[in-house]
Design an enzyme around this catalytic site. Structure first.
Site, PDB file in Angstrom:
ATOM      1  N   PRO A  89      -6.630 -73.468  61.174  1.00 16.49           N
ATOM      2  CA  PRO A  89      -7.759 -73.438  62.094  1.00 16.49           C
ATOM      3  C   PRO A  89      -7.799 -72.204  62.999  1.00 16.49           C
ATOM      4  O   PRO A  89      -6.764 -71.737  63.457  1.00 16.49           O
ATOM      5  CB  PRO A  89      -7.578 -74.708  62.938  1.00 16.49           C
ATOM      6  CG  PRO A  89      -6.147 -75.062  62.780  1.00 16.49           C
ATOM      7  CD  PRO A  89      -5.760 -74.627  61.400  1.00 16.49           C
ATOM      8  N   ASN A  90      -8.992 -71.734  63.199  1.00 16.64           N
ATOM      9  CA  ASN A  90      -9.315 -70.632  64.115  1.00 16.64           C
ATOM     10  C   ASN A  90      -8.924 -69.249  63.604  1.00 16.64           C
ATOM     11  O   ASN A  90      -9.241 -68.243  64.230  1.00 16.64           O
ATOM     12  CB  ASN A  90      -8.710 -70.880  65.512  1.00 16.64           C
ATOM     13  CG  ASN A  90      -9.219 -72.160  66.119  1.00 16.64           C
ATOM     14  OD1 ASN A  90     -10.428 -72.362  66.191  1.00 16.64           O
ATOM     15  ND2 ASN A  90      -8.324 -73.053  66.527  1.00 16.64           N
ATOM     16  N   ARG A 111     -10.816 -63.103  68.356  1.00 21.28           N
ATOM     17  CA  ARG A 111     -10.064 -64.148  69.050  1.00 21.28           C
ATOM     18  C   ARG A 111      -8.862 -63.551  69.781  1.00 21.28           C
ATOM     19  O   ARG A 111      -7.949 -63.012  69.139  1.00 21.28           O
ATOM     20  CB  ARG A 111      -9.570 -65.155  68.006  1.00 21.28           C
ATOM     21  CG  ARG A 111      -8.635 -66.193  68.534  1.00 21.28           C
ATOM     22  CD  ARG A 111      -7.943 -66.933  67.397  1.00 21.28           C
ATOM     23  NE  ARG A 111      -7.178 -68.032  67.930  1.00 21.28           N
ATOM     24  CZ  ARG A 111      -6.227 -68.682  67.276  1.00 21.28           C
ATOM     25  NH1 ARG A 111      -5.965 -68.354  66.026  1.00 21.28           N
ATOM     26  NH2 ARG A 111      -5.568 -69.660  67.845  1.00 21.28           N
ATOM     27  N   TYR A 146      -3.560 -61.510  69.065  1.00 27.22           N
ATOM     28  CA  TYR A 146      -3.630 -61.519  67.597  1.00 27.22           C
ATOM     29  C   TYR A 146      -4.054 -60.178  66.992  1.00 27.22           C
ATOM     30  O   TYR A 146      -4.049 -60.039  65.770  1.00 27.22           O
ATOM     31  CB  TYR A 146      -4.566 -62.633  67.131  1.00 27.22           C
ATOM     32  CG  TYR A 146      -4.102 -64.010  67.555  1.00 27.22           C
ATOM     33  CD1 TYR A 146      -2.935 -64.556  67.020  1.00 27.22           C
ATOM     34  CD2 TYR A 146      -4.802 -64.753  68.506  1.00 27.22           C
ATOM     35  CE1 TYR A 146      -2.477 -65.804  67.413  1.00 27.22           C
ATOM     36  CE2 TYR A 146      -4.360 -66.011  68.903  1.00 27.22           C
ATOM     37  CZ  TYR A 146      -3.204 -66.531  68.359  1.00 27.22           C
ATOM     38  OH  TYR A 146      -2.752 -67.764  68.750  1.00 27.22           O
ATOM     39  N   ASN A 159       0.075 -69.888  57.348  1.00 26.23           N
ATOM     40  CA  ASN A 159      -0.132 -69.819  58.792  1.00 26.23           C
ATOM     41  C   ASN A 159      -0.989 -71.019  59.144  1.00 26.23           C
ATOM     42  O   ASN A 159      -2.215 -70.996  58.988  1.00 26.23           O
ATOM     43  CB  ASN A 159      -0.828 -68.520  59.213  1.00 26.23           C
ATOM     44  CG  ASN A 159      -0.924 -68.416  60.732  1.00 26.23           C
ATOM     45  OD1 ASN A 159      -0.700 -69.402  61.442  1.00 26.23           O
ATOM     46  ND2 ASN A 159      -1.271 -67.238  61.239  1.00 26.23           N
ATOM     47  N   ALA A 190      -2.676 -73.953  64.878  1.00 31.77           N
ATOM     48  CA  ALA A 190      -2.236 -74.993  65.815  1.00 31.77           C
ATOM     49  C   ALA A 190      -1.727 -76.247  65.111  1.00 31.77           C
ATOM     50  O   ALA A 190      -0.969 -77.031  65.713  1.00 31.77           O
ATOM     51  CB  ALA A 190      -3.377 -75.339  66.763  1.00 31.77           C
ATOM     52  N   GLU A 200       6.617 -70.158  56.442  1.00 33.23           N
ATOM     53  CA  GLU A 200       5.814 -70.391  57.651  1.00 33.23           C
ATOM     54  C   GLU A 200       5.616 -69.052  58.353  1.00 33.23           C
ATOM     55  O   GLU A 200       6.588 -68.329  58.604  1.00 33.23           O
ATOM     56  CB  GLU A 200       6.553 -71.361  58.575  1.00 33.23           C
ATOM     57  CG  GLU A 200       5.860 -71.548  59.923  1.00 33.23           C
ATOM     58  CD  GLU A 200       6.634 -72.463  60.861  1.00 33.23           C
ATOM     59  OE1 GLU A 200       7.623 -73.098  60.432  1.00 33.23           O
ATOM     60  OE2 GLU A 200       6.250 -72.526  62.044  1.00 33.23           O
ATOM     61  N   HIS A 252       3.581 -66.820  61.526  1.00 34.09           N
ATOM     62  CA  HIS A 252       2.749 -66.708  62.723  1.00 34.09           C
ATOM     63  C   HIS A 252       2.578 -65.240  63.079  1.00 34.09           C
ATOM     64  O   HIS A 252       3.561 -64.475  63.056  1.00 34.09           O
ATOM     65  CB  HIS A 252       3.372 -67.461  63.898  1.00 34.09           C
ATOM     66  CG  HIS A 252       3.604 -68.898  63.582  1.00 34.09           C
ATOM     67  ND1 HIS A 252       2.579 -69.804  63.526  1.00 34.09           N
ATOM     68  CD2 HIS A 252       4.722 -69.560  63.230  1.00 34.09           C
ATOM     69  CE1 HIS A 252       3.068 -70.977  63.163  1.00 34.09           C
ATOM     70  NE2 HIS A 252       4.369 -70.865  62.971  1.00 34.09           N
ATOM     71  N   ARG A 288       5.705 -67.746  73.824  1.00 37.16           N
ATOM     72  CA  ARG A 288       4.436 -68.212  74.401  1.00 37.16           C
ATOM     73  C   ARG A 288       4.616 -69.592  75.051  1.00 37.16           C
ATOM     74  O   ARG A 288       5.724 -69.952  75.418  1.00 37.16           O
ATOM     75  CB  ARG A 288       3.366 -68.198  73.301  1.00 37.16           C
ATOM     76  CG  ARG A 288       3.137 -66.785  72.731  1.00 37.16           C
ATOM     77  CD  ARG A 288       2.074 -66.777  71.658  1.00 37.16           C
ATOM     78  NE  ARG A 288       0.781 -67.203  72.196  1.00 37.16           N
ATOM     79  CZ  ARG A 288      -0.269 -67.534  71.432  1.00 37.16           C
ATOM     80  NH1 ARG A 288      -0.160 -67.474  70.102  1.00 37.16           N
ATOM     81  NH2 ARG A 288      -1.399 -67.906  71.979  1.00 37.16           N
TER      82      ARG A 288
HETATM   83  C1  DQA Z   1      -0.506 -68.815  65.322  1.00 35.98           C
HETATM   84  C2  DQA Z   1       0.224 -69.387  66.535  1.00 35.98           C
HETATM   85  C3  DQA Z   1      -0.251 -70.790  66.841  1.00 35.98           C
HETATM   86  O1  DQA Z   1       0.423 -71.305  67.958  1.00 35.98           O
HETATM   87  C4  DQA Z   1      -1.753 -70.767  67.131  1.00 35.98           C
HETATM   88  O2  DQA Z   1      -2.223 -72.081  67.374  1.00 35.98           O
HETATM   89  C5  DQA Z   1      -2.547 -70.095  66.090  1.00 35.98           C
HETATM   90  C6  DQA Z   1      -2.036 -68.871  65.483  1.00 35.98           C
HETATM   91  C7  DQA Z   1      -0.130 -67.335  65.057  1.00 35.98           C
HETATM   92  O3  DQA Z   1      -0.459 -66.848  63.977  1.00 35.98           O
HETATM   93  O4  DQA Z   1       0.451 -66.684  65.920  1.00 35.98           O
HETATM   94  O5  DQA Z   1      -3.656 -70.500  65.772  1.00 35.98           O
HETATM   95  O6  DQA Z   1      -0.129 -69.561  64.165  1.00 35.98           O
END
Ligand code: DQA
Length: 147
Positions: free
Chosen positions: A10-11, A18, A23, A79, A82, A103, A105, A112
């Site tokens: 998501p997102n 964003r 990011y 990735n 959240a 995994e 990020h 954070r």
């Molecule tokens: C993320 C880190 C997560 O905590 C966050 O909710 C994201 C992006 C990252 O790529 O740093 O959506 O996965």
């Protein structure tokens, strides 16, 4: 030629606009192009996707696990956004499908907010990468290429 799956949660479709201070300025299309280049370098085929829906990600992980079992895929860079911090369903999907998952990020989640410090994905993952920014995707693909 074997496939590498790259699944984004998501997102991540909002990359580029964003919270760029966290990011970066690159878009999801830029990430896809970078992954494609990395796959070409390693003689792998890319299957790149993004979803804002947990269940869709679960279904995709099942698909990746099946492709892997059939010898058609090397693994998945995930990735989960959240959902990393909330989703027992994704944890179960990785284990249940026997999917080899890295995994990933973009940000260093451990530097954070405290709610980002716990991951349901990590105990089911082969490896965990955080904080290399968007170039981390290429590093994860390099890791999968020799896994
Ligand atoms: C993320 C880190 C997560 O905590 C966050 O909710 C994201 C992006 C990252 O790529 O740093 O959506 O996965």
């Amino acid at each position: 030629m074997k496939t590498v799956y790259v699944f984004n949660g998501p997102n991540l479709n909002l990359l580029g606009t964003r919270e760029p201070q966290i990011y970066g300025a690159q878009t999801l299309a830029d990430v896809e192009a970078l992954c494609r280049k990395a796959c070409e370098q390693h003689g792998l085929k890319l299957d790149f996707r993004q979803s804002n829906h947990e269940g869709e990600l679960v279904t995709w992980i099942h698909e990746a696990g099946r492709a892997q079992a059939q010898g058609q895929a090397v693994g998945t860079v995930l990735n989960a956004g959240a959902y990393t911090h909330t989703s027992i369903a994704l944890h179960d999907a990785i284990k249940g499908a026997g999917a080899l998952v890295i995994e990933l990020h973009i940000s260093n989640v451990h530097a954070r907010e405290a709610f980002r410090h716990h991951s349901y994905i990590s105990p089911a993952a082969k490896a965990v990468m955080a904080g290399f920014g968007v170039p981390g995707y290429a590093l994860a693909i390099a890791g999968l290429a020799q896994a």
